[in-house]
Design a protein around this motif. Structure first.
Motif, PDB file in Angstrom:
ATOM      1  N   ILE A  51      90.474   7.380 -42.125  1.00  0.00           N
ATOM      2  CA  ILE A  51      90.793   8.369 -43.390  1.00  0.00           C
ATOM      3  C   ILE A  51      92.073   9.028 -42.939  1.00  0.00           C
ATOM      4  N   ASP A  52      92.582   9.088 -41.802  1.00  0.00           N
ATOM      5  CA  ASP A  52      93.748   9.551 -41.258  1.00  0.00           C
ATOM      6  C   ASP A  52      94.909   8.476 -41.734  1.00  0.00           C
ATOM      7  N   HIS A  53      94.411   7.087 -41.708  1.00  0.00           N
ATOM      8  CA  HIS A  53      95.507   6.018 -41.883  1.00  0.00           C
ATOM      9  C   HIS A  53      95.589   5.829 -43.561  1.00  0.00           C
ATOM     10  N   TRP A  54      94.536   6.198 -44.281  1.00  0.00           N
ATOM     11  CA  TRP A  54      94.523   6.192 -45.673  1.00  0.00           C
ATOM     12  C   TRP A  54      95.574   7.183 -46.100  1.00  0.00           C
ATOM     13  N   LEU A  55      95.302   8.337 -45.641  1.00  0.00           N
ATOM     14  CA  LEU A  55      96.468   9.659 -45.903  1.00  0.00           C
ATOM     15  C   LEU A  55      97.650   8.814 -45.914  1.00  0.00           C
ATOM     16  N   LYS A  56      97.890   8.680 -44.776  1.00  0.00           N
ATOM     17  CA  LYS A  56      99.392   8.278 -44.073  1.00  0.00           C
ATOM     18  C   LYS A  56     100.086   7.133 -45.316  1.00  0.00           C
ATOM     19  N   VAL A  57      99.141   6.154 -45.414  1.00  0.00           N
ATOM     20  CA  VAL A  57      99.588   4.902 -46.077  1.00  0.00           C
ATOM     21  C   VAL A  57      99.820   5.468 -47.637  1.00  0.00           C
TER      22      VAL A  57
ATOM     23  N   TYR B  87      98.587   7.927 -55.856  1.00  0.00           N
ATOM     24  CA  TYR B  87      97.847   9.686 -55.919  1.00  0.00           C
ATOM     25  C   TYR B  87      96.376   9.495 -55.771  1.00  0.00           C
ATOM     26  N   ALA B  88      95.907   8.369 -56.606  1.00  0.00           N
ATOM     27  CA  ALA B  88      94.256   8.472 -56.706  1.00  0.00           C
ATOM     28  C   ALA B  88      93.893   8.178 -55.290  1.00  0.00           C
ATOM     29  N   SER B  89      94.502   7.009 -54.508  1.00  0.00           N
ATOM     30  CA  SER B  89      93.889   6.911 -53.221  1.00  0.00           C
ATOM     31  C   SER B  89      94.202   8.049 -52.285  1.00  0.00           C
ATOM     32  N   LEU B  90      95.162   8.687 -52.476  1.00  0.00           N
ATOM     33  CA  LEU B  90      95.414  10.227 -51.717  1.00  0.00           C
ATOM     34  C   LEU B  90      94.436  11.138 -52.138  1.00  0.00           C
ATOM     35  N   ALA B  91      93.904  11.030 -53.226  1.00  0.00           N
ATOM     36  CA  ALA B  91      92.776  12.107 -53.633  1.00  0.00           C
ATOM     37  C   ALA B  91      91.640  11.841 -53.100  1.00  0.00           C
ATOM     38  N   ARG B  92      91.224  10.284 -52.968  1.00  0.00           N
ATOM     39  CA  ARG B  92      90.022   9.808 -52.569  1.00  0.00           C
ATOM     40  C   ARG B  92      89.910  10.163 -50.947  1.00  0.00           C
ATOM     41  N   ALA B  93      91.361   9.832 -50.305  1.00  0.00           N
ATOM     42  CA  ALA B  93      91.350  10.101 -48.901  1.00  0.00           C
ATOM     43  C   ALA B  93      91.147  11.766 -48.506  1.00  0.00           C
ATOM     44  N   LYS B  94      91.738  12.361 -49.238  1.00  0.00           N
ATOM     45  CA  LYS B  94      91.510  14.036 -49.106  1.00  0.00           C
ATOM     46  C   LYS B  94      90.222  14.355 -49.343  1.00  0.00           C
ATOM     47  N   PHE B  95      89.429  13.941 -50.258  1.00  0.00           N
ATOM     48  CA  PHE B  95      88.041  14.170 -50.425  1.00  0.00           C
ATOM     49  C   PHE B  95      87.281  13.931 -49.304  1.00  0.00           C
ATOM     50  N   LEU B  96      87.441  12.626 -48.725  1.00  0.00           N
ATOM     51  CA  LEU B  96      86.717  12.225 -47.513  1.00  0.00           C
ATOM     52  C   LEU B  96      87.100  12.808 -46.208  1.00  0.00           C
ATOM     53  N   ASN B  97      88.481  13.568 -46.404  1.00  0.00           N
ATOM     54  CA  ASN B  97      88.756  14.246 -45.078  1.00  0.00           C
ATOM     55  C   ASN B  97      88.225  15.756 -45.177  1.00  0.00           C
TER      56      ASN B  97
ATOM     57  N   LYS C  94      85.938  -2.954 -49.223  1.00  0.00           N
ATOM     58  CA  LYS C  94      85.623  -2.663 -48.094  1.00  0.00           C
ATOM     59  C   LYS C  94      86.977  -2.288 -47.108  1.00  0.00           C
ATOM     60  N   ASN C  95      86.459  -1.162 -46.453  1.00  0.00           N
ATOM     61  CA  ASN C  95      87.623  -0.546 -45.538  1.00  0.00           C
ATOM     62  C   ASN C  95      88.843  -0.015 -46.428  1.00  0.00           C
ATOM     63  N   THR C  96      88.624   0.363 -47.578  1.00  0.00           N
ATOM     64  CA  THR C  96      89.541   1.089 -48.585  1.00  0.00           C
ATOM     65  C   THR C  96      88.813   2.466 -48.735  1.00  0.00           C
ATOM     66  N   THR C  97      89.558   3.059 -49.561  1.00  0.00           N
ATOM     67  CA  THR C  97      88.676   4.601 -50.208  1.00  0.00           C
ATOM     68  C   THR C  97      87.869   4.160 -51.094  1.00  0.00           C
ATOM     69  N   PHE C  98      88.247   2.816 -51.768  1.00  0.00           N
ATOM     70  CA  PHE C  98      87.081   2.286 -53.009  1.00  0.00           C
ATOM     71  C   PHE C  98      85.772   2.159 -52.328  1.00  0.00           C
ATOM     72  N   GLU C  99      85.523   1.841 -50.986  1.00  0.00           N
ATOM     73  CA  GLU C  99      84.304   1.537 -50.219  1.00  0.00           C
ATOM     74  C   GLU C  99      83.305   2.729 -50.565  1.00  0.00           C
ATOM     75  N   PHE C 100      83.936   4.004 -50.576  1.00  0.00           N
ATOM     76  CA  PHE C 100      83.104   5.217 -50.627  1.00  0.00           C
ATOM     77  C   PHE C 100      82.933   6.135 -51.911  1.00  0.00           C
ATOM     78  N   ILE C 101      83.840   5.693 -52.943  1.00  0.00           N
ATOM     79  CA  ILE C 101      83.773   6.437 -53.954  1.00  0.00           C
ATOM     80  C   ILE C 101      84.107   5.601 -55.149  1.00  0.00           C
ATOM     81  N   CYS C 102      82.952   5.331 -56.255  1.00  0.00           N
ATOM     82  CA  CYS C 102      83.137   4.666 -57.342  1.00  0.00           C
ATOM     83  C   CYS C 102      83.691   5.636 -58.626  1.00  0.00           C
TER      84      CYS C 102
ATOM     85  N   PRO D 259      83.264   7.562 -43.562  1.00  0.00           N
ATOM     86  CA  PRO D 259      84.164   6.715 -42.909  1.00  0.00           C
ATOM     87  C   PRO D 259      84.542   7.310 -41.477  1.00  0.00           C
ATOM     88  N   GLU D 260      85.161   6.571 -40.691  1.00  0.00           N
ATOM     89  CA  GLU D 260      85.798   7.060 -39.360  1.00  0.00           C
ATOM     90  C   GLU D 260      86.866   8.028 -39.554  1.00  0.00           C
TER      91      GLU D 260
END
Length: 265
Positions: free
Chosen positions: A10-16, A51-61, A225-233, A5-6
């Protein structure tokens, strides 16, 4: 499908996720949830998802995998707390008959087990497996869901014969009525992969993983789409780690099954 992802996303998901966790803590301390008659079990469940969303975002980061897994473990612990509040009489916050059973559903238990396995914390997965209960009021999201969550909980606890019985009952149902709907095919893929893990059948395990990843692709391109779920199952990563833990090789490949989240064989 790209799994890169852009950075702005990622920065947006981390912040949210971080803002959500901060707000949850503030609302808890202020008594907001009690005033609004919102169950603490549901707060723990919601916190787990953050926390799970944060984990996915951290991985993508590109954050260190230890930090990513720590956030998945945090997510799993919050779901475990919900189940303990509902069913564990030794828990200081035990709710008994007042428990919010909607916060301890079959799919929430699956999420918790997934998060523990994604954290590569197999002891925590065992705790979640022990903590799961079918709802005492008899409500279920469906036989396939119920059999899968029980089989998964039994598998992480090494109660393999109990797990086999649940999976075989589901395979018998599939033989009588082959899965056609997206929901039915989804659980068929999960049951197949888990059965492969139980029997140490690498071909069946990877067949189930591949089917799950194919089904998940539709979700990733749609609702996810446009969430961390788009990139990790989550389902595939969790089962892949469980299979690797039990000596199976993961040959299924897909962008939503990132190798960086898998344990070393």
């Amino acid at each position: 499908m790209s799994n890169t992802p852009e950075q702005q996303q990622i920065d947006h998901w981390l912040k949210v996720a971080r803002d959500g966790l901060t707000q949850t803590e503030e609302d808890f301390k202020s008594g907001f949830y009690e005033a609004e008659n919102i169950s603490i079990e549901s707060v723990h469940t919601g916190t787990a998802m953050l926390y799970a969303s944060l984990a996915r975002a951290k991985f993508l980061n590109g954050d260190p995998i230890a930090e990513v897994r720590a956030e998945f473990a945090n997510a799993a612990r919050h779901i475990l707390k919900s189940f303990r509040m509902a069913y564990d009489e030794t828990d200081p916050d035990y709710q008994g008959e007042k428990a919010d059973l909607s916060a301890v559903s079959e799919t929430i238990a699956i999420d918790g087990l997934n998060f523990a396995l994604m954290a590569a914390d197999f002891d925590l997965a065992v705790e979640l497996g022990r903590g799961y209960r079918d709802r005492p009021d008899g409500f279920s999201l469906g036989l396939d869901v119920n059999r899968y969550v029980n089989a998964l909980a039994f598998t992480v606890r090494d109660r393999l014969e109990d797990a086999r019985q649940r999976l075989q009952a589901q395979f018998d149902d599939y033989a009588r009525k082959p899965p056609k709907s997206a929901a039915d095919r989804n659980y068929h893929s999960l049951v197949t992969a888990l059965s492969g893990i139980l029997e140490r059948d690498a071909a069946r395990f990877n067949e189930g993983l591949a089917a799950q990843l194919k089904i998940y692709q539709g979700y990733a391109r749609g609702e996810g789409k446009n969430t961390t779920f788009e990139f990790i199952c989550d389902y595939a990563v969790a089962l892949a780690n469980l299979g690797l833990r039990r000596g199976l090789a993961v040959t299924a490949e897909h962008p939503t099954l990132p190798r960086g989240l898998l344990i070393q064989p």
